[in-house]
Design an enzyme around this catalytic site. Structure first.
Site, short mmCIF file in Angstrom:
data_model
loop_
_atom_site.label_atom_id
_atom_site.label_comp_id
_atom_site.label_asym_id
_atom_site.label_seq_id
_atom_site.Cartn_x
_atom_site.Cartn_y
_atom_site.Cartn_z
N LYS A 1 23.06 22.72 -40.91
CA LYS A 1 24.06 22.13 -41.79
C LYS A 1 25.47 22.54 -41.40
CE LYS A 1 21.11 20.68 -45.50
NZ LYS A 1 20.75 20.72 -46.92
N ARG B 1 13.12 24.66 -45.19
CA ARG B 1 13.04 23.35 -44.52
C ARG B 1 13.88 23.44 -43.25
NH1 ARG B 1 15.84 18.44 -44.36
NH2 ARG B 1 14.54 16.56 -44.44
#
Length: 281
Positions: free
Chosen positions: A219, A259
């Site tokens: 991210k 994840r």
């Protein structure tokens, strides 16, 4: 470690590998958009140590536009059916109740809804009827405007309060408490400062009483932390080492699952965290 029915029971944090069946994912740029490639990649992730394979057909990167229902179904259902047929524990990453229903019918064992039931009001009742675990993520709006919603006075407290309200809602719609998994939604209506605060507050969020899924992999806030001297953020694909650090710390703090895109090293990291916790007694 908290248990979720229908998924592997381990004394460690679980690892969820990502298969984006999209042409515009921020993390892989459409490498797995082809059905055969997506199936092959899912099996590779399991071989590398993934406990769950998360299949999604709609990008949720900042600024992404939604895809049509029929297109999302065509992307994910064949991949899920094939992977489930190989015995893989598959989750479906979707905000649509119709996709969730079709995915479970094709063999998915978990519904991962980044909107927490806000994008499709039918989702909680559909998930309740299937009986599969349901990931309720903290979400304030669709990708096209979520950055404008990244306004908090105390992000950990507000995320916790908003997740608690979503839990109350989905329970009222028939979802059982045993089905619920929470995701604090790193990167969704949160800037880098917010993301770090949420990670540091995992133990506080765990006090809500539900398993936590943490999705930090590749991210933007990691790329910005690792920026070059001139301020250029590190590319997504080169933030995997930083993801490993987050995985180990999140697992140590009690996350139920992480994840990730690069499964093998992260599978090692959760085992290290589990051994550390066991050694502490």
């Amino acid at each position: 470690m908290m248990r979720v029915p229908g998924l592997p029971a381990e004394d460690r944090c679980l690892v969820m590998g990502v298969v984006n069946v999209t042409p515009d994912s921020f993390s892989d740029g459409g490498l797995w958009f082809d059905e055969a490639a997506a199936i092959r990649h899912g099996l590779e992730l399991v071989a590398e140590g993934a406990d769950i394979v998360d299949v999604g057909g709609e990008s949720t990167r900042p600024g992404a536009a939604r895809v049509a229902l029929d297109e999302e179904l065509a992307r994910v259902v064949p991949v899920i059916r094939a992977l489930a047929g190989e015995g893989v524990a598959v989750s479906v990453d979707t905000m649509r109740a119709e996709v969730a229903k079709a995915a479970v019918e094709a063999g998915a064992r978990l519904v991962n809804d980044v909107s927490g039931g806000l994008a499709d009001p039918d989702m909680p009742q559909v998930v309740a009827a299937t009986g599969v675990p349901y990931v309720v993520m903290h979400w304030r709006g669709h990708s096209h405007d979520m950055d404008n919603r990244a306004v908090y006075e105390d992000v950990v407290t507000e995320v916790g309060e908003e997740l608690a309200k979503r839990v109350d809602y989905v329970l009222a719609e028939g979802v059982s408490a045993e089905q619920v998994v929470l995701d604090p939604g790193l990167g969704f209506a949160k800037n880098a400062e917010h993301n770090w605060a949420v990670l540091a507050g995992i133990e506080r969020l765990a006090e809500l009483g539900f398993p936590l899924l943490v999705g930090a992999s590749r991210k933007r806030f990691l790329g910005r932390l690792l920026a070059d001297a001139d301020g250029t953020p590190r590319p997504f694909s080169r933030s995997d080492h930083a993801t490993l650090a987050v995985t180990a710390l999140a697992a140590r703090a009690g996350a139920w699952c992480v994840r990730v895109h690069e499964v093998g090293p992260n599978a090692d990291a959760v085992r290290v965290a589990a051994a550390w916790k066991r050694a502490e007694g």
